[in-house]
Design an enzyme around this catalytic site. Structure first.
Site, PDB file in Angstrom:
ATOM      1  N   ASP A 133     -25.275 -61.056  -6.905  1.00 42.22           N
ATOM      2  CA  ASP A 133     -25.092 -60.848  -5.517  1.00 42.22           C
ATOM      3  C   ASP A 133     -24.377 -59.253  -5.591  1.00 42.22           C
ATOM      4  OD1 ASP A 133     -24.870 -60.901  -2.651  1.00 42.22           O
ATOM      5  OD2 ASP A 133     -23.446 -62.772  -2.582  1.00 42.22           O
TER       6      ASP A 133
ATOM      7  N   ASP B 295     -29.825 -63.442   4.417  1.00 36.55           N
ATOM      8  CA  ASP B 295     -28.991 -64.547   4.515  1.00 36.55           C
ATOM      9  C   ASP B 295     -29.429 -65.307   6.061  1.00 36.55           C
ATOM     10  OD1 ASP B 295     -27.409 -64.187   2.757  1.00 36.55           O
ATOM     11  OD2 ASP B 295     -25.500 -63.046   3.734  1.00 36.55           O
TER      12      ASP B 295
HETATM   13  C1  DGJ Z   1     -23.887 -63.124   0.484  1.00 29.05           C
HETATM   14  C2  DGJ Z   1     -25.127 -63.804  -0.033  1.00 29.05           C
HETATM   15  O1  DGJ Z   1     -26.016 -63.146   0.530  1.00 29.05           O
HETATM   16  C3  DGJ Z   1     -25.076 -65.324   0.355  1.00 29.05           C
HETATM   17  O2  DGJ Z   1     -26.037 -65.868  -0.022  1.00 29.05           O
HETATM   18  C4  DGJ Z   1     -23.898 -65.899  -0.626  1.00 29.05           C
HETATM   19  O3  DGJ Z   1     -24.071 -65.800  -1.873  1.00 29.05           O
HETATM   20  C5  DGJ Z   1     -22.452 -64.936  -0.097  1.00 29.05           C
HETATM   21  N1  DGJ Z   1     -22.823 -63.413  -0.317  1.00 29.05           N
HETATM   22  C6  DGJ Z   1     -21.272 -65.567  -0.973  1.00 29.05           C
HETATM   23  O4  DGJ Z   1     -20.300 -64.743  -0.960  1.00 29.05           O
END
Ligand code: DGJ
Length: 762
Positions: free
Chosen positions: A471, A531
């Site tokens: 990430d 997301d």
């Molecule tokens: C952002 C990501 O896009 C999410 O799927 C998740 O992993 C969060 N960060 C975790 O902090």
């Protein structure tokens, strides 16, 4: 195949031809990029002279057609009469330099040319053409490259300082080309939770720029773009696709010139860019990717999808099915312990998942997003048996185990930051800014890269981890060449971690799709698309990405309803029908899912698994639809799936038919729908139109029945030839409160159906 005859070059891909020649003055004149030409046509072309007119400067006084401004070029400089945007800008210590690179020599390599730099690239080029140009007045050489893949050409430039003094590169594009004709540009714009929405605009005499300045390829402006005519549709017409194998600040521009030539270029963004090229040194651009199809945007996408699946993603993962995963993030956030995770894993296994991914929150003091980032020591309070113990237990349940990291960033409240505040990416004398409470680490520093490689590798070797979610949750604060060096550092770190562990499936993520690009795909075969998992929002994002990236690269999850970000309610079946067109996963608290919805999930996974190859690697088609509808199709030739999605129901829509294309007109096909069970609560009091006994939709009986009884909807079962199906032989009846026999669609806003079309062999 690449051919050269009297300095006229012919580049032949499976279904396109690309032609250019060296002019008498040594410039590269573009002639043609389009459908494959016959041998005769490809050899007998003649560039009609463009006549210099008005106040145009002539490159050669004895030749009235030698104005560079009115010549379609493969590359251009500045200061020699071409007043269009230049793909190169150079300075020495005192001044801006005029640039005029002219032909010196060329070479055709079988496969790829020898490398200069470190950029990620596609593998398996058939042939590569290198044309060497030089500008002796400034003692610089420029080598241009065209590499041939099936139906894609990769282009790049390498600039060499042959002089005795340093030069400063302000701009160096990967390619530049001039097309004649009128075009439109389609690109992808967005933001966090609104990634990859399409925007199309006609290209006029003012420049259109598609550029990212956030330090990354970004959710604001993806590097990919399409060039088409006004007549181009999803299924027909000319469509050119462009992209850059790069994950940082990018730039692409298009503009029509006064002579009606459309100049297109792409490369690293020149904004604030200044790169010192010492004597004897070279600067290489990342590869740009270009393709053409006369079969509309679907044809363009097919070429680009095949390129990514065949030549770009890491070899181990090419056409290897991606596991169906369960991810802990939306269900647990930071709040979990081993018992909770094992409970979820058991349930995920019962439902059919193959991989359990533990997302953020497993290390240091990472109990929220303000702390602990950077300290990859396991939180033994949450996970008393450590990662080793947890992975063993998850494996025992019958699932693979995957883990989340955010290795590029650090919280101020972390041991790593307290120990090494100087490791933070910052401009000298300026306080670095935070995003999501974090700083970026300076991946330009070798010690920082070594630290990340060691800390991530140690964790990966400590347990049976077969998947990593990498990430990165903020934009950058470093400009120009500094940000390019950061991206190079990132590729170095990722290669050092994952090259020795090719079987680990790496899914990169950047607050969702903030770094959805070809550079990442050379290391990470799968990327978390957004997301936002609300299926109606996902229709925009997945459709936008599908123009340039195959389904196998898109992480697509089913999550809870109402959706966390939009508060929109959606049917469990629609959430899956959308997520099927990518790498399927589930991301919700399974302890909160009703018995009925679990039954649906089990069916969904069973269905997807049966056809996983087609969903992930089949040929993808979009239909030309209105704003309210989407229709997508995937196919392996024998079996197709058509998803029909409706944003809003319209009352009395009239006579509706389903048209199914991309089938063999002579063959016979059996058309069914994936059985969809609709809950009673979806139809509410209308159930009394069907029920033999009267039920109060707000009473306890209804509540109990809602969890037990399902109504079948939109069921279809018919056999027709491909020709008939393309002619709209499947009616689509809508429930209008006036009769129901199981074939009507029962779902309101956000409803969807998934049709299965199988060749009968007759
Ligand atoms: C952002 C990501 O896009 C999410 O799927 C998740 O992993 C969060 N960060 C975790 O902090």
């Amino acid at each position: 195949m690449i051919k050269e005859k009297q300095l006229r070059f012919q580049i032949q891909t499976k279904s396109t031809t690309y032609l250019f020649e060296v002019t008498e003055s040594g410039h590269l004149k573009h002639y043609y990029y389009g459908p494959v030409l016959s041998e005769k046509d490809a050899e007998n072309w003649d560039i009609s002279s463009s006549v210099g007119w008005g106040c145009a400067l002539l490159y050669r006084q004895d030749d009235p057609s030698s104005s560079l401004h009115t010549t379609p070029l493969e590359w251009s400089g500045s200061g020699c009469g071409d007043y269009r945007e230049s793909p190169i800008e150079l300075e020495d210590a005192d001044r801006v330099l005029t640039t005029d690179f002219r032909y010196v020599s060329h070479k055709i390599y079988s496969g790829e040319e020898p490398r200069h730099f470190l950029w990620p690239r596609a593998e398996g080029a058939e042939e590569t053409l290198e044309v060497c140009l030089s500008d002796p007045e400034i003692a610089m050489d420029l080598h241009l490259y065209w590499s041939v893949f099936d139906d894609v050409i990769c282009r790049k430039a390498v600039l060499l300082n042959k002089g005795n003094d340093p030069r400063y590169v302000r701009k160096l594009m990967s390619f530049c080309v001039d097309f004649s004709g009128e075009y439109r540009m389609m690109n992808l714009h967005g933001d966090w939770i609104r990634e990859a929405h399409t925007e199309t605009a006609p290209v006029g005499y003012s420049r259109i720029v598609n550029e990212s300045l956030t330090g990354f390829s970004s959710n604001q402006h993806n590097p990919a773009f399409a060039v088409m005519t006004e007549q181009t549709t999803e299924w027909s017409g000319d469509a050119y696709g462009f992209n850059l194998i790069y994950s940082g600040n990018h730039y692409a521009s298009m503009a029509r010139s006064s002579a009606n030539l459309t100049r297109i270029m792409q490369g690293i963004s020149p904004a604030n860019f200044r790169f010192e090229l010492a004597p004897g040194e070279a600067l290489e651009t990342p590869d740009a990717v270009m393709t053409f199809s006369a079969e509309g945007l679907n044809g363009m996408s097919r070429n680009l999808h095949e390129f990514v699946n065949n030549s770009l993603v890491p070899a181990y993962w090419r056409y290897r099915e991606r596991p169906i995963l369960y991810n802990s993030w939306e269900g647990c956030m930071f709040d979990f312990n081993e018992r909770k995770l094992l409970g979820l894993a058991k349930e995920a296994k019962r439902l059919g998942c193959e991989l359990f991914v533990l997302d953020d929150g497993w290390f240091g003091t990472r109990n929220d997003d303000t702390q602990g980032l950077g300290d990859y020591n396991v939180n033994m309070k949450k996970l008393p048996h450590g990662l080793t113990g947890l992975a063993e237990r998850i494996n025992k349940i019958g699932l693979q185990f995957g883990l989340w990291f955010e290795p590029e960033a650090v919280n101020e409240n972390s041991d790593l930051y307290r120990m090494h505040p100087d490791w933070v990416l910052q401009e000298p004398g300026r306080k670095p800014l935070q995003g999501r409470n974090e700083y970026l680490l300076d991946l330009r520093m070798e010690c920082v890269r070594d630290y990340i490689v060691k800390s991530v590798s140690d964790v990966l070797d400590s347990a049976n981890i077969t998947y990593v979610k990498w990430d990165m949750n903020r934009h950058s604060n470093v400009l120009g060449a500094g940000s390019m060096e950061y991206v190079l550092g990132l590729y170095d770190v990722m290669h050092r971690i994952f090259d020795p562990r090719p079987e680990i499936l790496l899914e990169s993520c950047a607050s969702g799709g903030n770094r959805f690009d070809l550079g990442m795909m050379t290391i990470s075969p799968q990327i978390w698309a957004s997301d936002n998992t609300d299926p109606m929002e996902r229709l925009y994002t997945q459709k936008g990405l599908s123009y340039f990236y195959p389904q196998s690269t898109m992480g697509c999850h089913v999550s809870a309803s109402p959706h966390m970000q939009t508060m929109r309610h959606s049917e469990m079946e629609t959430r899956a029908n959308v997520a099927f067109f990518g790498d399927l996963g589930y991301e919700l608290d399974l302890d909160h899912v009703t018995y009925e919805n679990k039954k649906k999930i089990r069916e969904q996974i069973k269905f997807y698994k049966q056809y996983q190859r087609i969903f992930q690697f089949g040929t993808f088609y979009r239909y030309d639809t209105d704003e309210n509808h989407e229709q997508w199709q995937v196919s392996d030739g024998d079996c197709s799936f058509v998803g029909v999605f409706r944003r809003q129901v319209s009352a009395a829509p009239g006579y509706e038919k389903l048209f199914i294309y991309a089938l063999d007109p002579e063959q016979e096909y059996h058309v069914t729908t994936r059985p969809q069970n609709v809950n009673l609560s979806t139809v509410g009091g209308s159930i009394n139109l069907l029920s033999p006994i009267k039920i109060n939709p707000n009473g306890p009986l209804f509540y109990v029945a809602d969890h037990r009884i399902h109504i079948t909807a939109a069921s279809e079962d018919r056999t027709h030839t491909g020709r008939a199906l393309a002619g709209g032989f499947v009616p689509v009846p809508l429930f209008a409160g006036s009769g129901y026999d199981g074939r009507q669609r029962l779902v309101g806003d956000g409803g969807s159906e998934l049709y299965v079309i199988e060749k009968t062999g007759k």
